[in-house]
Design a protein around this motif. Structure first.
Motif, short mmCIF file in Angstrom:
data_model
loop_
_atom_site.label_atom_id
_atom_site.label_comp_id
_atom_site.label_asym_id
_atom_site.label_seq_id
_atom_site.Cartn_x
_atom_site.Cartn_y
_atom_site.Cartn_z
N LEU A 1 -16.23 -18.58 -2.40
CA LEU A 1 -15.95 -17.82 -1.27
C LEU A 1 -14.59 -18.35 -0.62
N LEU A 2 -14.73 -19.28 -0.28
CA LEU A 2 -13.58 -20.25 0.38
C LEU A 2 -12.14 -19.87 -0.31
N ILE A 3 -12.27 -20.21 -1.45
CA ILE A 3 -10.86 -20.00 -2.55
C ILE A 3 -10.41 -18.75 -2.22
N LEU B 1 -22.66 -6.94 -2.99
CA LEU B 1 -22.52 -5.72 -2.27
C LEU B 1 -21.11 -5.85 -1.72
N ASN B 2 -20.22 -6.59 -2.23
CA ASN B 2 -19.07 -6.94 -1.74
C ASN B 2 -19.07 -7.14 0.03
N ARG B 3 -19.98 -8.08 0.46
CA ARG B 3 -19.95 -8.41 1.73
C ARG B 3 -19.90 -9.88 1.85
N PRO B 4 -18.81 -10.59 1.71
CA PRO B 4 -18.41 -11.97 1.31
C PRO B 4 -18.50 -12.74 2.66
N ASN C 1 -7.12 -17.15 -0.86
CA ASN C 1 -6.21 -16.23 -1.75
C ASN C 1 -5.74 -15.00 -1.05
N GLU C 2 -6.48 -14.45 -0.10
CA GLU C 2 -6.29 -13.20 0.36
C GLU C 2 -5.27 -13.22 1.62
#
Length: 78
Positions: A70-72, A40-43, A76-77
């Protein structure tokens, strides 16, 4: 089709959350919850679910892998 799949995942998320409130040490459902949140795109919420799961069972390698991804993605963001 996409709307239907989204509603299905949202409903599963609700049911899984309710189950976890009654059974907070259910590793299988914590994993399901985290994966649903990812889908659901809720990382951030998924990360919290996986971290909670590791408090219950710290030896789940697949969960550690999901957390690493997730951490990677987060690094990257920025």
């Amino acid at each position: 089709m996409y709307v239907c799949a989204f509603l299905y995942r949202s409903e599963r998320l609700k049911i899984t959350r309710e189950h976890l409130q009654r059974n907070p040490n259910d590793v299988k459902h914590w994993y399901t919850f985290g994966m649903l949140l990812l889908n659901l795109n809720r990382p951030k919420a998924a990360k919290a679910a996986f971290e909670r799961l590791l408090q219950v069972d710290p030896y789940m390698a697949n969960v550690r892998l999901e957390l690493a991804k997730l951490l990677i993605d987060q690094s990257n963001e920025t």
